[in-house]
Write an enzyme that holds these catalytic residues in place. Sequence first.
Site, mmCIF file in Angstrom:
data_model
loop_
_atom_site.group_PDB
_atom_site.id
_atom_site.type_symbol
_atom_site.label_atom_id
_atom_site.label_comp_id
_atom_site.label_asym_id
_atom_site.label_seq_id
_atom_site.Cartn_x
_atom_site.Cartn_y
_atom_site.Cartn_z
ATOM 1 N N ASP A 204 2.044 -1.180 11.946
ATOM 2 C CA ASP A 204 0.708 -1.625 11.507
ATOM 3 C C ASP A 204 0.419 -3.067 11.903
ATOM 4 O O ASP A 204 -0.703 -3.552 11.706
ATOM 5 C CB ASP A 204 0.591 -1.485 9.987
ATOM 6 C CG ASP A 204 0.548 -0.022 9.557
ATOM 7 O OD1 ASP A 204 0.152 0.831 10.377
ATOM 8 O OD2 ASP A 204 0.919 0.259 8.408
ATOM 9 N N SER B 288 7.014 8.972 12.219
ATOM 10 C CA SER B 288 5.942 8.939 11.211
ATOM 11 C C SER B 288 6.504 9.081 9.813
ATOM 12 O O SER B 288 7.013 10.145 9.439
ATOM 13 C CB SER B 288 4.925 10.058 11.460
ATOM 14 O OG SER B 288 4.050 10.142 10.351
ATOM 15 N N ARG C 163 -8.764 12.049 12.582
ATOM 16 C CA ARG C 163 -7.311 11.896 12.755
ATOM 17 C C ARG C 163 -6.585 13.242 12.670
ATOM 18 O O ARG C 163 -7.017 14.151 11.959
ATOM 19 C CB ARG C 163 -6.779 10.890 11.713
ATOM 20 C CG ARG C 163 -7.414 9.518 11.926
ATOM 21 C CD ARG C 163 -6.929 8.492 10.950
ATOM 22 N NE ARG C 163 -5.522 8.192 11.125
ATOM 23 C CZ ARG C 163 -4.828 7.413 10.311
ATOM 24 N NH1 ARG C 163 -5.421 6.868 9.254
ATOM 25 N NH2 ARG C 163 -3.556 7.170 10.539
ATOM 26 N N ARG D 41 2.777 5.959 -3.282
ATOM 27 C CA ARG D 41 3.928 6.765 -3.712
ATOM 28 C C ARG D 41 4.184 6.636 -5.215
ATOM 29 O O ARG D 41 4.635 7.599 -5.855
ATOM 30 C CB ARG D 41 5.171 6.352 -2.916
ATOM 31 C CG ARG D 41 5.111 6.839 -1.459
ATOM 32 C CD ARG D 41 6.029 6.031 -0.564
ATOM 33 N NE ARG D 41 6.141 6.546 0.795
ATOM 34 C CZ ARG D 41 5.258 6.326 1.773
ATOM 35 N NH1 ARG D 41 4.145 5.624 1.539
ATOM 36 N NH2 ARG D 41 5.449 6.811 2.984
ATOM 37 N N LYS E 103 0.838 -1.214 0.000
ATOM 38 C CA LYS E 103 0.000 0.000 0.000
ATOM 39 C C LYS E 103 0.865 1.254 0.000
ATOM 40 O O LYS E 103 0.601 2.189 -0.753
ATOM 41 C CB LYS E 103 -0.933 -0.041 1.216
ATOM 42 C CG LYS E 103 -1.898 1.121 1.309
ATOM 43 C CD LYS E 103 -3.191 0.738 2.005
ATOM 44 C CE LYS E 103 -3.026 0.513 3.492
ATOM 45 N NZ LYS E 103 -2.820 1.747 4.258
ATOM 46 N N ARG F 95 -7.491 -3.195 9.722
ATOM 47 C CA ARG F 95 -6.588 -4.135 10.408
ATOM 48 C C ARG F 95 -7.207 -4.697 11.686
ATOM 49 O O ARG F 95 -6.881 -5.808 12.097
ATOM 50 C CB ARG F 95 -5.242 -3.469 10.694
ATOM 51 C CG ARG F 95 -4.529 -3.043 9.406
ATOM 52 C CD ARG F 95 -3.043 -2.812 9.623
ATOM 53 N NE ARG F 95 -2.530 -1.873 8.646
ATOM 54 C CZ ARG F 95 -2.249 -2.156 7.377
ATOM 55 N NH1 ARG F 95 -2.445 -3.369 6.908
ATOM 56 N NH2 ARG F 95 -1.787 -1.238 6.569
ATOM 57 N N LYS G 73 -4.203 5.852 14.664
ATOM 58 C CA LYS G 73 -4.326 5.185 13.362
ATOM 59 C C LYS G 73 -5.789 5.245 12.904
ATOM 60 O O LYS G 73 -6.558 6.066 13.385
ATOM 61 C CB LYS G 73 -3.825 3.746 13.469
ATOM 62 C CG LYS G 73 -2.341 3.643 13.806
ATOM 63 C CD LYS G 73 -1.482 4.203 12.696
ATOM 64 C CE LYS G 73 -0.012 4.136 13.038
ATOM 65 N NZ LYS G 73 0.805 4.837 12.057
HETATM 66 C C1 S3P Z 1 2.541 4.769 6.233
HETATM 67 C C2 S3P Z 1 3.081 5.170 7.428
HETATM 68 C C3 S3P Z 1 2.579 4.729 8.736
HETATM 69 C C4 S3P Z 1 1.657 3.525 8.609
HETATM 70 C C5 S3P Z 1 0.682 3.673 7.479
HETATM 71 C C6 S3P Z 1 1.422 3.827 6.168
HETATM 72 C C7 S3P Z 1 3.130 5.284 4.986
HETATM 73 O O1 S3P Z 1 1.843 5.780 9.318
HETATM 74 O O2 S3P Z 1 0.964 3.316 9.823
HETATM 75 O O3 S3P Z 1 -0.171 2.555 7.404
HETATM 76 O O4 S3P Z 1 2.832 4.737 3.905
HETATM 77 O O5 S3P Z 1 3.911 6.246 5.060
HETATM 78 P P1 S3P Z 1 2.541 6.931 10.214
HETATM 79 O O6 S3P Z 1 3.367 7.782 9.350
HETATM 80 O O7 S3P Z 1 1.385 7.684 10.824
HETATM 81 O O8 S3P Z 1 3.343 6.177 11.242
#
Ligand code: S3P
Length: 447
Positions: free
Chosen positions: A326, A174, A129, A33, A28, A402, A353
């Site tokens: 995750d 993050s 969020r 990206r 994902k 999840r 999350k």
């Molecule tokens: C992600 C970063 C994580 C992850 C999310 C995907 C990403 O989140 O929990 O499922 O693709 O950059 P955070 O940046 O909030 O930790």
Amino acid sequence: MSGHGDPVPMIARKSAALKGVAEVPGDKSISHRALILGALSVGKTEITGLLEGQDVLDTAKAMRAFGATVTQHGPGAWTVEGVGVGGFAEPEQVIDCGNSGTGVRLIMGCMATSPITATFTGDASLRKRPMGRVTDPIALFGAQSYGRRGGRLPMTIVGAPDPVPVTYTVPMPSAQVKSAVLLAGLNAPGQTVVIEKEATRDHTERMLRGFGAEISVEETPEGRVITLQGQPELTGQTVAVPRDPSSAAFPVCAALIVPGSEIFVPGVSQNPTRNGLFTTLVEMGADIAFENPREEGGEPVADLRVRYSALKGIEVPPERAASMIDEYPVLSVVAACATGTTVMRGVKELRVKESDRIDAMARGLEACGVSIEEDQDTLIVHGLGAGNVPGGATCATHIDHRIAMSFLVLGLAAQQPISVDDGSPIATSFPVFEDLMRGLGAQIKRA
Ligand code: S3P
């Protein structure tokens, strides 16, 4: 405004040994990206293995709204004709990112340094969020944001007409925030520097380099220092998206807790910023063979052969949290089926999350007869040992894919069936979950 359709209750029952091959969908994080960097490039980006989950489809739609041409040619096969760095058009409509924190935060970052205005919203989960973690750093580039109280969506971002580059230390682990700052830095002149104290998933850095950006990463005592040269010309690339380790986690954990199981999960990313769950499972005594390690699409991958295992509880090192953030919900399910206690500390990010995942797992596990302890930053699960989880509950999923998949996995090994109130969010990340799991012999169905 974004909703989320009718709830889809689901149920999982104690299953016979799981057997077979689990071909999980594309990653994902990399899928988002690939679309975004394709849109910011000149020329054509060809993507294979794209995850066609709702989160990624929402990002594809958003990239069209900003002017890119995004086309599906076949299952997982997509092209993006980009507009180039700084070429984003102003969207005519509100950008609806559905359930996706990654989608909205990365896209806010990459439009923040263009002289355009865009309004973002999402579903009831996303609207709760925090977006301040992105609007704070993009304000340093000169962007303005107007959202609901507490930095919540819907939110309008007014991009900086004359952006300045920034140096920013990310205050929480993050990858979304790190990525938003780097993507904003693309259209600022000069060098943007992002410092992260703990390493988080590094797909943005890897892919920016692959698309032609000048980016360097230095490990220092203060953390990882990432330096990006602004206003590069990114050029379209070919991207082969590897399979998602966060989706692989579900069949892998199911096989570990259902007696007699043996499954094969090919091509799972072993990127060290993503593979903390597998390290943890092996420490708990999991029989996982990592076969045929190789590189695919710029990521280290391996085929996993997973056999049912008698597991023991462990203390998960907090410094591993970012590499498996995750995966804590499904790890807590595995922990319930292990003997002894599993201690998960340093996990407060789970509270912001798709749901408050510490609370969602704690309440659901308790309802299934598992005893837990929690505080703001910790989840402790007292394992009952294989076959001893009573189950027999309906767990609330709080619009969180999840959480839904984790409790369905637990239902496969519990004494009594486990239901979830709403399995529909599973489609955001793992649209083939039900079919794939049933193909292995899992007794999962819509209730
Ligand atoms: C992600 C970063 C994580 C992850 C999310 C995907 C990403 O989140 O929990 O499922 O693709 O950059 P955070 O940046 O909030 O930790």
